[in-house]
Design a protein around this motif. Structure first.
Motif, PDB file in Angstrom:
ATOM      1  N   MET B 167    -123.433  57.117  27.704  1.00 15.89           N
ATOM      2  CA  MET B 167    -122.337  56.502  26.956  1.00 15.89           C
ATOM      3  C   MET B 167    -122.665  56.387  25.476  1.00 15.89           C
ATOM      4  O   MET B 167    -121.825  56.632  24.616  1.00 15.89           O
ATOM      5  CB  MET B 167    -121.989  55.133  27.539  1.00 15.89           C
ATOM      6  N   GLY B 171    -120.750  58.019  22.309  1.00 13.77           N
ATOM      7  CA  GLY B 171    -120.344  57.192  21.169  1.00 13.77           C
ATOM      8  C   GLY B 171    -120.877  57.747  19.866  1.00 13.77           C
ATOM      9  O   GLY B 171    -120.139  57.892  18.886  1.00 13.77           O
ATOM     10  N   CYS B 219    -116.983  51.296  18.754  1.00 13.23           N
ATOM     11  CA  CYS B 219    -116.691  50.286  19.774  1.00 13.23           C
ATOM     12  C   CYS B 219    -117.498  50.524  21.048  1.00 13.23           C
ATOM     13  O   CYS B 219    -117.838  49.577  21.754  1.00 13.23           O
ATOM     14  CB  CYS B 219    -115.202  50.250  20.082  1.00 13.23           C
ATOM     15  N   LEU B 220    -117.823  51.790  21.334  1.00 18.30           N
ATOM     16  CA  LEU B 220    -118.725  52.055  22.460  1.00 18.30           C
ATOM     17  C   LEU B 220    -120.082  51.426  22.192  1.00 18.30           C
ATOM     18  O   LEU B 220    -120.697  50.829  23.072  1.00 18.30           O
ATOM     19  CB  LEU B 220    -118.896  53.564  22.612  1.00 18.30           C
ATOM     20  N   LYS B 221    -120.543  51.565  20.950  1.00 24.37           N
ATOM     21  CA  LYS B 221    -121.856  51.038  20.590  1.00 24.37           C
ATOM     22  C   LYS B 221    -121.861  49.515  20.585  1.00 24.37           C
ATOM     23  O   LYS B 221    -122.865  48.888  20.904  1.00 24.37           O
ATOM     24  CB  LYS B 221    -122.257  51.554  19.196  1.00 24.37           C
ATOM     25  N   LEU B 227    -115.177  49.158  26.831  1.00 23.77           N
ATOM     26  CA  LEU B 227    -116.270  50.116  26.658  1.00 23.77           C
ATOM     27  C   LEU B 227    -117.628  49.426  26.845  1.00 23.77           C
ATOM     28  O   LEU B 227    -118.637  49.894  26.363  1.00 23.77           O
ATOM     29  CB  LEU B 227    -116.187  50.758  25.264  1.00 23.77           C
ATOM     30  N   HIS B 228    -117.626  48.284  27.544  1.00 26.12           N
ATOM     31  CA  HIS B 228    -118.837  47.469  27.629  1.00 26.12           C
ATOM     32  C   HIS B 228    -119.669  47.781  28.866  1.00 26.12           C
ATOM     33  O   HIS B 228    -120.685  47.157  29.086  1.00 26.12           O
ATOM     34  CB  HIS B 228    -118.443  45.993  27.689  1.00 26.12           C
ATOM     35  N   TRP B 230    -121.823  49.715  29.954  1.00 28.07           N
ATOM     36  CA  TRP B 230    -123.258  49.990  29.934  1.00 28.07           C
ATOM     37  C   TRP B 230    -124.076  48.725  29.735  1.00 28.07           C
ATOM     38  O   TRP B 230    -125.238  48.661  30.110  1.00 28.07           O
ATOM     39  CB  TRP B 230    -123.592  50.991  28.830  1.00 28.07           C
TER      40      TRP B 230
END
Lengths: 119, 492
Positions: B167, B171, B219-221, B227-228, B230
């Protein structure tokens, strides 16, 4: 119409590769295949950068008398960095796969899932 | 003295290989402690300098702005640098004792070197004024984080790290695409230069796509809902030190990137007026707060509970950004700092528990507060702060967020903020109740003692910081509000 297909040929390749890679990452359950998919995904971005460096009628960016129009070398340099990053990510990813294989004796996502249900 | 901007990043970057070269566990730890304290000193002086004389610009190799890479330190930069380095300065001494039981001695030099690289990457993202440089530093810190997260003793740390690697790389690559597309349109990578050239081409589809890629990638990071996915696993199975450091710093730096790109590079007028960023971020932040807090209540592993609580707290920061008002941004930026010290304190208390009893499961905590009074007192105060009880740091940032919501007359948001706090009461209370008011199943089990001082002192430094910054808010609120004014004024 034909212009959009031929003229933007490189960009179509970029999109095709990007979607292929993305699909492989999401759809495959084999961890090594996921990494390969990630690689294809990143490669598409490399091609995107290299494509944008092309200047119409420009030649290779080597200083030469009588030539006024050069391709932009900066995206190439940028993408060299990104390639290095990609290689490093692949290395870390594969190292993790090796450790996962040692710990679970499988690299299939669903089989790992069966052994540890909290994933 | 402008060199300080680059010294900040060079310190951890250059000392990371030293840890590996000497290859002595103790020595590597000492290097990490010294470097983190030196970095804290540098970032404090940067904050003072920026406050007195305005932004610092350092030109790499003497090449001026659009051609060379510059480091640009303004008040927001200095404030986020302070967050990262102060957390590092407290975590590194803590690490010396904590890694003893979690990382084999032979791996400790590499562990500290990865920790320093992660820190260097985070500091680099914050200080650089060059868009592509952001990507490079992002990958430095991400790769180091993957290596660190996978060091947990539980084998699930491997699979959850793999998930994060996939992920996180997606990102990172999205951010790379975004940067590529704006370069294509403007022909520059320097942030100030981009800000000058973007308004002219802002109606182009390429620029819109670029902003979308950047926002989704960032937002992935920063693990914004949805996107949370992970985050909870990665935090739960990582070694305590890594969880503390990563939870307190890396999502904050990602929020900083979002601020930088949407406010400084693209500009408020363009992003919020022409593109629906508020309409996208606000609902996600609200859902994130509620879902994160509710999920936290259900967890039986306390480390996982705090991880879900992090998802909720990230919602608060994004909420602050989506207000696009001075008080909203002040609250959001303030919460970067306050959440960093709150979460670090809570995870440190949990790390001390893990050090003593080897588990963070809620059943293992029964009656533990009697045996480890200082650890649990620290946890309780940290808990009060995350709930947002007055006189703690958490209250100050939530206060600003509520004010901002009232200003806009968004009553639902006010309600969500209060409900979020109530949900925090529930999940913190579960731990307090089990630890203070229940008795262990069999008392004779093992004689658990209070955690060693090397763990307690850093914990209590943060606990006292939580109270101090709840009472004396001059440093944090002033920095946050002048950062907010700067962001709003940058492009109007």
């Amino acid at each position: 119409m034909i212009d959009e297909i031929i003229g933007l040929y490189n960009y179509w390749v970029v999109i095709f590769l990007m979607m292929t890679g993305f699909y492989v990452v999401i759809a495959s359950t084999n961890l090594v295949k996921k990494i390969i998919g990630l690689n294809i995904f990143q490669t598409s971005v490399f091609i995107l950068y290299i494509t944008m460096g092309k200047v119409a009628d420009g030649t290779a960016p080597i200083l030469e008398e009588g030539i006024t129009s050069y391709s932009n070398p900066l995206p190439h340099v940028l993408i060299l960095t990104a390639i290095v990053v990609g290689v490093a990510t692949t290395a870390v990813g594969l190292a993790l796969v090796v450790r996962i294989k040692e710990a679970y004796d499988t690299i299939e996502e669903d089989e790992i899932h069966d052994q540890d249900d909290s994933l | 003295m402008d060199n300080l901007a680059v010294i900040q990043v060079l310190l951890p970057l250059l000392s990371a290989p030293l840890c590996l070269l000497f290859n002595k566990a103790r020595l590597a730890w000492m290097i990490a402690v010294v470097v983190s304290w030196a970095a804290l000193f540098v970032s404090l002086s940067l904050l003072v300098m920026v406050n007195d004389n305005g932004p610092i610009i350092y030109e790499q190799g003497g090449w001026p702005a659009p051609i060379g890479i510059v480091y640009h330190v303004d008040i927001l930069t200095a404030f986020v640098l302070l967050i990262v380095t102060s957390i590092a300065a407290v975590v590194m001494p803590y690490a010396g004792k904590s890694v003893e039981k979690e990382i084999p001695v032979s791996k400790q030099p590499a562990f500290f070197s990865a920790l320093l690289l992660c820190m260097a990457g985070l500091l680099g993202i914050v200080s650089t004024g060059d868009a592509f440089n952001v990507f490079v530093f992002l990958e430095i810190s991400s790769l180091a984080t993957y290596a660190l997260l996978s060091q947990g003793k539980d084998r699930r740390s491997l699979t959850s790290t793999f998930q994060y690697l996939i992920m996180g790389t997606i990102g990172g690559t999205f951010i790379l695409i975004g940067i590529g597309l704006i370069y294509m349109k403007t022909g520059t990578l320097n942030m100030a230069d981009l800000a000058d050239r973007l308004p002219a081409v802002f109606d182009s589809r390429t620029v819109h796509a670029s902003f979308a890629f950047l926002t989704v990638g960032i937002c992935l990071k920063l693990a914004l809902f949805p996107l949370h996915l992970w985050l909870p696993n990665a935090y739960t199975y990582a070694p305590s030190v890594v969880t503390i450091f990563v939870a307190a710093t890396s999502t904050k730096v990602a929020v900083y990137m979002l601020l930088r790109f949407s406010f400084t590079v693209f500009g408020v007028d363009l992003v919020f007026a022409k593109l629906p960023l508020t309409e996208v971020l606000l609902p996600l932040a609200i859902v994130g707060i509620l879902v994160g807090s509710l999920a936290a209540i259900k967890q039986s592993n306390i480390k996982r509970m705090l991880a879900y609580s992090s998802v909720a707290q990230i919602g608060y920061m994004i909420l602050g950004i989506s207000f696009v008002s001075a008080s909203g941004l002040t609250g959001g930026i303030l919460h970067l700092f306050n959440h960093a010290i709150i979460k670090a304190a809570l995870f440190m208390a949990l790390g001390a528990v893990a050090y003593q009893i080897g588990s963070t499961h809620i059943d293992a905590l029964k009656g533990l507060a009697k045996k480890m009074p200082w650890t649990f007192a620290g946890f309780a105060i940290g808990g009060l702060s995350i709930i947002g009880v007055p006189l703690t740091a958490g209250f100050v940032s939530k206060w600003y967020l509520v004010l901002a919501a009232i200003e806009k007359e968004w009553w639902i948001v006010v309600a969500v903020l209060l409900v979020g706090s109530l949900l925090a009461v529930i999940y913190i209370w579960r731990v307090v109740e089990v630890a203070y008011f229940q008795t262990a199943d069999d008392e004779s089990d093992i004689q658990v003692k209070e955690a060693p001082l090397q763990l307690l002192i850093p914990l209590w430094i943060l606990v006292i910081a939580n109270i101090y910054f709840g009472i004396n808010t001059s440093l944090t609120v002033e920095s946050a509000s002048s950062a907010a004014t700067m962001l709003l004024g940058a492009n109007s």
